[in-house]
Design an enzyme around this catalytic site. Structure first.
Site: not given
Length: 563
Positions: A61, A179, A29, A454, A102-104
């Protein structure tokens, strides 16, 4: 000190621009971000600035999922935002370019930008390309990490063998990038664009695409133009209007329900009044993007056909979003009108012929969620579910029950004590939900939790239930076999039991030292974005309280000549 780093008089005299990235080689990521930072630096230098580079953390994640490490994920959002603030303010820097993966890391960058309110451009490192493998019948199947989690469930159900599971696991992630579906990373990258914090199109470019370095270099040049020309500051971009636009884009793409949590947190940092009901209003937006997890396409495939501009163009035409300023200096609508899109694209449908008539989520309240919760609707079309509660006090216990095939059609799985404070860290339940999908139970059971999901989750799932069980929320009073009702039409999450006659279940704190214990102590409800830092509205409220207290004290004080 600056001379010792190699800067000369000319460099020291120029504006200092923080180039902050979340590079790490623990996952695909963020692995390109250190290289992209060099392109940003070139853009800054060429446009008359001096770049100052920092690295901050990332918790991935996809690796932490289903483990104790997942408790660190949401808490890392606060640490990333805090570390950006400390590094940039501590060195009195003039502006920021933030590179995220990535996500956060993505909402954390927006939170830091809104908190500090200095010239900022944010660039997403980009999506991963889809993986590919041959199926048992010889077909070529495109893959994302979602397929791996679902294959685990299919394997436990005996639907695929060891070899098929290994083929999927080894081919799902072919290289760099976050992702690949409309999971949290790509959802939040799109949100940055709809907030005006990222240039339209820049975040769509996949991580390994040849155009990504040029996009990074352009961000370096753009921040210098903003410094010279007085471009919009983050709090001028993060407004109620842009937040509503972003929420509608999430709905239109059936994006991650985590976007609600993060938009609330970004609004908090910007001092914008924005609550859960805003997402219910946005959910009237039809689903028009045929994206994974419920659809056909990955983010890389949408990029090939026109990217975020496709979604924005349809929403603009339908009058569902309003024009806003952006970091480019141009209005959002002018950028959308100028974007090049494929005339033959089929990933984004017209608003007049949507994939679904309403968005991919709904905000519910009721006996079990007085402060609200989020129901994920994407893909299944179910409007009502009622069944006996199967109560678990952790994700691990629920996953074990699913893997042991102890969950039956019609059950309502309840996972509690996994909220922001109880988890601590509000773990995602993807291991459980993907295993259910893999076993073919996705449309036959429901799951409710004070944890979260998710972006790769699909099925009839309710998360973010507030107040959470750890803080005395109604989930703590629920018992095995209680009849739980989930109703989309009435927007209710209820139970056929008198909870007031019961004592709540309790668990001991899972973490008592370190950063997660501090997080559990300070974190707010999921209905408030699970933030830990005070925001501008908090400061105003605190000032009001202090003034009010002073007036009351003066009123009640004995009258004296000096008074």
């Amino acid at each position: 000190m600056l001379r010792a780093t190699g800067l000369n008089d000319a460099a020291i005299a120029k504006p200092f621009v923080a180039v902050v990235h979340t590079w790490s080689d623990v996952s695909p990521c963020n692995i390109t971000l250190r290289d992209l930072a060099q392109d940003v630096r070139r853009g800054v230098i060429e446009s008359g600035g001096t770049p100052i580079e920092f690295n901050t953390i990332a918790v991935t994640d996809g690796i932490a999922m289903g483990s104790e490490g997942m408790r660190a994920s949401l808490a890392s959002r606060e640490t990333i935002a805090d570390s950006i603030e400390l590094a940039v303010s501590g060195h009195c820097l003039d502006a920021m370019v933030l590179l995220v993966g990535c996500d956060k890391t993505i909402p954390a960058a927006a939170m830091a930008a809104a908190r500090m309110d200095i010239p900022t451009v944010i660039l997403y490192g980009g999506t991963i390309m889809p993986g590919h493998c041959k199926t048992a019948d010889g077909r070529d199947k495109p893959l994302t990490v979602q397929d791996v989690f679902e294959a685990v469930g299919a394997h436990s159900a005996g639907r695929i063998d060891d070899g098929e599971l290994r083929r999927i696991e080894t081919h799902a992630c072919p290289g760099a990038g976050a992702c690949g579906g409309q999971f949290t990373a790509n959802t939040m990258a799109m949100v940055l664009t709809f907030l005006g914090l990222s240039p339209l199109g820049a975040n769509d470019i996949p991580a390994i695409h040849a155009d990504k370095p040029a996009a990074a270099r352009a961000c370096g040049a753009r921040i210098m133009h903003m410094l010279r020309d007085g471009g919009p500051l983050p709090r001028g971009l993060v407004t109620a209007t842009s937040l509503r636009n972003a929420a509608r884009a999430v709905s239109a793409t059936a994006g991650s329900t985590n976007a609600a949590l993060h938009l609330l947190a970004i609004a908090h940092e910007a001092g914008v009044a924005f609550d859960l009901e805003e997402f219910e209003a946005a959910a009237s937006t039809p689903v028009i993007a045929d994206l994974k997890p419920a659809g056909r396409y990955t983010a890389a495939e949408m990029f090939d056909q026109g990217g975020t501009a496709l979604v924005a163009r349809e929403l603009k035409t339908a009058g569902l979003i309003e024009d806003i300023p952006t970091v480019t200096g141009n209005s959002f609508f002018s950028e959308v009108d100028a974007a090049k899109v494929s005339a033959t694209q089929d990933v984004v449908h017209p608003i007049t012929a949507p994939l679904k008539p309403r968005g991919g989520y709904s905000i519910l309240r009721g006996d079990l969620a007085p402060e609200g919760c989020i129901l994920k609707l994407a893909g299944h079309g179910i409007e009502h579910f009622e069944g006996p509660a199967r109560v678990f006090d952790s994700e691990d216990a629920a996953f074990a029950a699913v893997q042991a095939r102890r969950i039956k059609d019609g059950d309502v799985i309840v996972i509690r004590f996994e909220g922001p404070a109880g988890g601590p860290g509000m773990r995602e339940m993807l291991a459980v939900t993907a295993a259910l999908i893999g076993q073919g139970l996705g449309g036959d059971v429901a799951l409710i939790t004070d944890g979260r999901f998710s972006g790769a989750t699909h099925g009839f799932m309710v998360g973010h239930i507030a107040p959470e069980a750890m803080r005395g929320g109604p989930l703590a009073y629920l018992r095995e076999g209680d009849r739980v009702r989930i109703d989309v039409a009435s927007r209710r999450l209820d139970v056929d039991a008198d909870l007031s006659a019961r004592q709540p279940a309790r668990i001991a704190p899972r973490v008592t030292t370190g950063v997660l214990a501090k997080y559990a102590r300070d974190v707010r409800s999921a209905s408030q974005g699970a933030v830990t830092a005070p925001g501008p509205l908090d400061a105003e409220a605190a000032d009001t309280r202090r003034i009010h207290a002073a007036l009351i004290a003066k009123k009640n004080a004995p009258e004296t000549e000096t008074a």
